[in-house]
Scaffold this active site. Structure first.
Site, PDB file in Angstrom:
ATOM      1  N   LYS A 165       0.850  -1.198   0.000  1.00  0.00           N
ATOM      2  CA  LYS A 165       0.000   0.000   0.000  1.00  0.00           C
ATOM      3  C   LYS A 165       0.881   1.242   0.000  1.00  0.00           C
ATOM      4  O   LYS A 165       1.655   1.463   0.922  1.00  0.00           O
ATOM      5  CB  LYS A 165      -0.916   0.008   1.221  1.00  0.00           C
ATOM      6  CG  LYS A 165      -1.721   1.310   1.410  1.00  0.00           C
ATOM      7  CD  LYS A 165      -2.668   1.253   2.612  1.00  0.00           C
ATOM      8  CE  LYS A 165      -3.322   2.597   2.892  1.00  0.00           C
ATOM      9  NZ  LYS A 165      -4.211   2.594   4.074  1.00  0.00           N
ATOM     10  N   ASP A 168      -2.314  10.004   4.063  1.00  0.00           N
ATOM     11  CA  ASP A 168      -3.740   9.705   4.190  1.00  0.00           C
ATOM     12  C   ASP A 168      -4.403  10.735   5.098  1.00  0.00           C
ATOM     13  O   ASP A 168      -4.379  10.619   6.322  1.00  0.00           O
ATOM     14  CB  ASP A 168      -3.916   8.289   4.777  1.00  0.00           C
ATOM     15  CG  ASP A 168      -5.388   7.890   4.847  1.00  0.00           C
ATOM     16  OD1 ASP A 168      -6.232   8.617   4.284  1.00  0.00           O
ATOM     17  OD2 ASP A 168      -5.669   6.831   5.456  1.00  0.00           O
ATOM     18  N   LYS A 224      -9.669  12.880   8.592  1.00  0.00           N
ATOM     19  CA  LYS A 224      -9.234  12.370   9.897  1.00  0.00           C
ATOM     20  C   LYS A 224      -9.027  13.533  10.858  1.00  0.00           C
ATOM     21  O   LYS A 224      -8.598  14.603  10.437  1.00  0.00           O
ATOM     22  CB  LYS A 224      -7.872  11.659   9.756  1.00  0.00           C
ATOM     23  CG  LYS A 224      -7.916  10.306   9.115  1.00  0.00           C
ATOM     24  CD  LYS A 224      -6.503   9.724   9.055  1.00  0.00           C
ATOM     25  CE  LYS A 224      -6.464   8.411   8.316  1.00  0.00           C
ATOM     26  NZ  LYS A 224      -7.220   7.334   8.942  1.00  0.00           N
ATOM     27  N   ASP A 267       1.501   5.899   5.914  1.00  0.00           N
ATOM     28  CA  ASP A 267       0.526   5.065   5.221  1.00  0.00           C
ATOM     29  C   ASP A 267       1.064   4.420   3.942  1.00  0.00           C
ATOM     30  O   ASP A 267       0.320   3.827   3.172  1.00  0.00           O
ATOM     31  CB  ASP A 267      -0.742   5.872   4.943  1.00  0.00           C
ATOM     32  CG  ASP A 267      -1.996   5.014   5.036  1.00  0.00           C
ATOM     33  OD1 ASP A 267      -1.921   3.931   5.641  1.00  0.00           O
ATOM     34  OD2 ASP A 267      -3.038   5.418   4.482  1.00  0.00           O
ATOM     35  N   ASP A 316     -12.008   7.463   3.637  1.00  0.00           N
ATOM     36  CA  ASP A 316     -10.833   7.083   4.434  1.00  0.00           C
ATOM     37  C   ASP A 316     -10.513   5.584   4.295  1.00  0.00           C
ATOM     38  O   ASP A 316      -9.456   5.134   4.719  1.00  0.00           O
ATOM     39  CB  ASP A 316     -11.082   7.450   5.904  1.00  0.00           C
ATOM     40  CG  ASP A 316      -9.798   7.544   6.701  1.00  0.00           C
ATOM     41  OD1 ASP A 316      -8.718   7.468   6.077  1.00  0.00           O
ATOM     42  OD2 ASP A 316      -9.868   7.674   7.928  1.00  0.00           O
ATOM     43  N   GLU A 335      -9.398   4.040   1.842  1.00  0.00           N
ATOM     44  CA  GLU A 335      -8.822   4.242   0.503  1.00  0.00           C
ATOM     45  C   GLU A 335      -7.791   3.172   0.145  1.00  0.00           C
ATOM     46  O   GLU A 335      -7.579   2.873  -1.021  1.00  0.00           O
ATOM     47  CB  GLU A 335      -8.174   5.638   0.407  1.00  0.00           C
ATOM     48  CG  GLU A 335      -6.734   5.748   0.942  1.00  0.00           C
ATOM     49  CD  GLU A 335      -6.599   5.466   2.430  1.00  0.00           C
ATOM     50  OE1 GLU A 335      -7.617   5.558   3.141  1.00  0.00           O
ATOM     51  OE2 GLU A 335      -5.490   5.124   2.887  1.00  0.00           O
ATOM     52  N   ARG A 382      -7.783  -0.011   0.502  1.00  0.00           N
ATOM     53  CA  ARG A 382      -8.368  -1.167  -0.179  1.00  0.00           C
ATOM     54  C   ARG A 382      -8.722  -0.851  -1.634  1.00  0.00           C
ATOM     55  O   ARG A 382      -8.726  -1.725  -2.483  1.00  0.00           O
ATOM     56  CB  ARG A 382      -9.593  -1.663   0.608  1.00  0.00           C
ATOM     57  CG  ARG A 382     -10.716  -0.682   0.688  1.00  0.00           C
ATOM     58  CD  ARG A 382     -11.715  -1.004   1.797  1.00  0.00           C
ATOM     59  NE  ARG A 382     -11.200  -0.697   3.135  1.00  0.00           N
ATOM     60  CZ  ARG A 382     -11.864  -0.942   4.261  1.00  0.00           C
ATOM     61  NH1 ARG A 382     -13.056  -1.507   4.223  1.00  0.00           N
ATOM     62  NH2 ARG A 382     -11.348  -0.620   5.434  1.00  0.00           N
TER      63      ARG A 382
HETATM   64  N1  BES Z   1      -4.415   4.382   6.922  1.00  0.00           N
HETATM   65  C1  BES Z   1      -5.571   4.074   7.659  1.00  0.00           C
HETATM   66  C2  BES Z   1      -5.353   2.970   8.697  1.00  0.00           C
HETATM   67  C3  BES Z   1      -4.329   3.200   9.781  1.00  0.00           C
HETATM   68  C4  BES Z   1      -4.717   3.473  11.079  1.00  0.00           C
HETATM   69  C5  BES Z   1      -2.973   3.056   9.534  1.00  0.00           C
HETATM   70  C6  BES Z   1      -3.794   3.629  12.069  1.00  0.00           C
HETATM   71  C7  BES Z   1      -2.043   3.219  10.531  1.00  0.00           C
HETATM   72  C8  BES Z   1      -2.443   3.492  11.791  1.00  0.00           C
HETATM   73  C9  BES Z   1      -6.690   3.609   6.749  1.00  0.00           C
HETATM   74  O1  BES Z   1      -6.664   4.118   5.454  1.00  0.00           O
HETATM   75  C10 BES Z   1      -7.974   4.029   7.360  1.00  0.00           C
HETATM   76  O2  BES Z   1      -8.160   5.194   7.524  1.00  0.00           O
HETATM   77  N2  BES Z   1      -8.819   3.069   7.704  1.00  0.00           N
HETATM   78  C11 BES Z   1     -10.066   3.328   8.323  1.00  0.00           C
HETATM   79  C12 BES Z   1     -11.118   2.456   7.654  1.00  0.00           C
HETATM   80  C13 BES Z   1     -12.523   2.782   8.020  1.00  0.00           C
HETATM   81  C14 BES Z   1     -12.916   4.113   7.441  1.00  0.00           C
HETATM   82  C15 BES Z   1     -13.423   1.696   7.512  1.00  0.00           C
HETATM   83  C16 BES Z   1      -9.944   2.995   9.786  1.00  0.00           C
HETATM   84  O3  BES Z   1      -9.263   2.046  10.123  1.00  0.00           O
HETATM   85  O4  BES Z   1     -10.522   3.712  10.593  1.00  0.00           O
HETATM   86 ZN    ZN Z   2      -4.811   4.669   4.730  1.00  0.00          ZN
HETATM   87 ZN    ZN Z   3      -7.662   6.011   5.306  1.00  0.00          ZN
END
Ligand code: BES
Ligand code: ZN
Ligand code: ZN
Length: 429
Positions: free
Chosen positions: A191, A196, A203, A215, A274, A276, A278
């Site tokens: 990834k 992000d 966020k 990220d 967020d 993203e 995937r």
């Molecule tokens: N990059 C984040 C996940 C992340 C969280 C990485 C903490 C490193 C540390 C990812 O893109 C994300 O924001 N995921 C969301 C998904 C949700 C919106 C379904 C999440 O985990 O909150």
């Molecule tokens: Zn992310």
């Molecule tokens: Zn994200």
């Protein structure tokens, strides 16, 4: 000069000189790593010399290797932007043939890439960095431009990057040992979200967006691992796939409610911008099919849910690879202390991704978000409802980046995944 002797218990002589540490060869690799950590911190926090010599006087050389590699892993600081550099140790050691320098270099490459802020490391710059590393090792790089990504109709990659003024790209790293002519490749997908922000599903800053330069840690792990494996000249055929984007809430950013047509033809209803990672991995996992891979492993800081499930103590793993393959990965993780925690991957989780208006949506319910994310990815590893290749998904969100030092990693990027992949590929091939 500080001398560290790694000796067997039976050979232990009293250390009467301040500058000599005697380390009893502990009969466990974990204990040896703990010992290295303790000694490293002692030396660094003392006003002793910062020059260290390590001597091997132990019968079991693997414990010597573990000790030295642990000390080397600890001896890292990212100080590119510091006017005043702080000191790390100057380490020399006996029996360099027992130490895997390439692997340590690979870890440091991954850490550097993660620690670099977006103000330097855009998708374009990432491609340049990979190119630079490819020249120092034995792998090749092809970078697909955004124009090519459009031609390929990678809707996931394109939609995530729509809010950014910087172009996306798609990096293809190739390493092939001359003797592995006929063998199918192992593909590593990383990834590469260079930053992000969450996009329009923005966020919050504290403890969330503030660390999101990390990220692209999956991408960094793939670069570090391929660098190391190529430098070690392991007899294997390897391909790295890195979609690189920025997730930004710009004027043209994709919005919650949008429907995106992915490279494989599926439509995705985006209910949270967020989620993203995937979206871009989906296109990469579809793209992987053209190589007829023996195995695909993706690494991604994909979900906060994975970090909550296992913390910084392990990598959340799932997928459809055989039990034998998983076992080799689990053992590799135990050996080098980057453990994987296998998660359930039941069919029910994928039902949460049913969309009212598209083939699937990009988020599930509030529960087990790392597993529904995995199920989303799984959809794109299939061809006509059947899996196109054995596949393992590693969610490294909990281990990729540290707010304070933990075990063999300093603050910031850990390089997690590099040693796991090196060890795994050595044993799997
Ligand atoms: N990059 C984040 C996940 C992340 C969280 C990485 C903490 C490193 C540390 C990812 O893109 C994300 O924001 N995921 C969301 C998904 C949700 C919106 C379904 C999440 O985990 O909150
Ligand atoms: Zn992310
Ligand atoms: Zn994200």
């Amino acid at each position: 000069m500080i001398k560290i002797y790694i000796v067997d218990k039976s050979n232990l002589k009293p250390c009467n000189n301040d500058l000599v540490y005697c380390v009893v060869g502990e009969n466990s690799s974990l204990k040896m790593r703990e010992k290295a950590l303790k000694i490293y911190n002692q030396i660094l926090s003392s006003d002793l010399s910062k020059e260290v010599n390590i001597y091997n006087q132990i019968k079991k050389s693997n414990l010597y290797t573990i000790f030295v590699e642990s000390i080397l892993l600890l001896n890292y600081k990212f100080e590119k932007y510091k006017s005043k550099k702080s000191s790390i140790l100057k380490i020399t050691y006996q029996n360099p043939e027992l130490i895997n320098k390439s692997m340590i270099e690979g870890v440091f490459i991954a850490r550097d890439l993660v620690n670099e802020p977006l103000s330097f490391l855009t998708a374009d710059q990432l491609a340049k960095e990979i190119k630079k590393y490819s020249k120092k090792s034995f792998f090749k790089l092809e970078t697909l431009s955004e124009k090519k990504i459009k031609d390929l109709e990678m809707g996931g990659v394109l939609s995530v990057n729509k809010g950014s003024v910087n172009p996306s790209n798609f990096n293809i790293l190739t390493y092939k040992h001359p003797n592995s002519k006929s063998s199918k490749p192992i593909i590593l997908v990383g990834k590469g979200v260079m930053y992000d922000t969450g996009g329009l599903s923005l966020k919050p800053t504290a403890n969330s967006m503030d660390m999101m330069k990390c990220d692209m840690a999956g991408a960094a792990a793939v670069v570090g691992a391929i660098y190391a494996i190529a430098k070690m000249k392991i007899n294997v055929s390897l391909i790295g796939l890195i979609p690189a984007v920025e997730n930004r809430p710009g004027g043209n950013a994709y919005v919650p409610g949008d429907v995106v047509k992915m490279m494989n033809g599926s439509t995705v209803e985006v209910l949270n911008t967020d989620a993203e990672g995937r979206m871009i991995l989906a296109d990469a996992l579809h793209y992987a099919k053209r190589f007829n891979p023996k195995l695909v492993i993706d690494l991604a800081t994909l979900t906060g849910s994975a970090a909550r499930a296992v913390g910084k103590y392990g990598i959340a793993a799932m997928g459809n690879a055989s039990n034998e393959t998983i076992k080799i990965l689990e053992d590799a993780g135990l050996n080098i202390n980057e453990r994987i925690a296998l998660q359930p991957f039941w069919e029910e989780y994928s039902l949460e991704l049913e969309s009212d208006i598209a083939d699937l949506k990009n988020i599930g319910s509030a529960e087990a978000g790392h597993i529904t994310a995995g199920k989303f990815l799984e959809h794109f590893t299939k061809e006509k409802e059947k899996s196109a290749y054995p596949w393992i998904h590693l969610d490294i969100a909990g281990v990729a980046y540290l707010k304070k030092p933990y075990f063999l990693s300093q603050k910031g990027g850990t390089g997690a995944g590099v040693r796991l992949l090196c060890e795994f590929i050595k044993n799997y091939k």
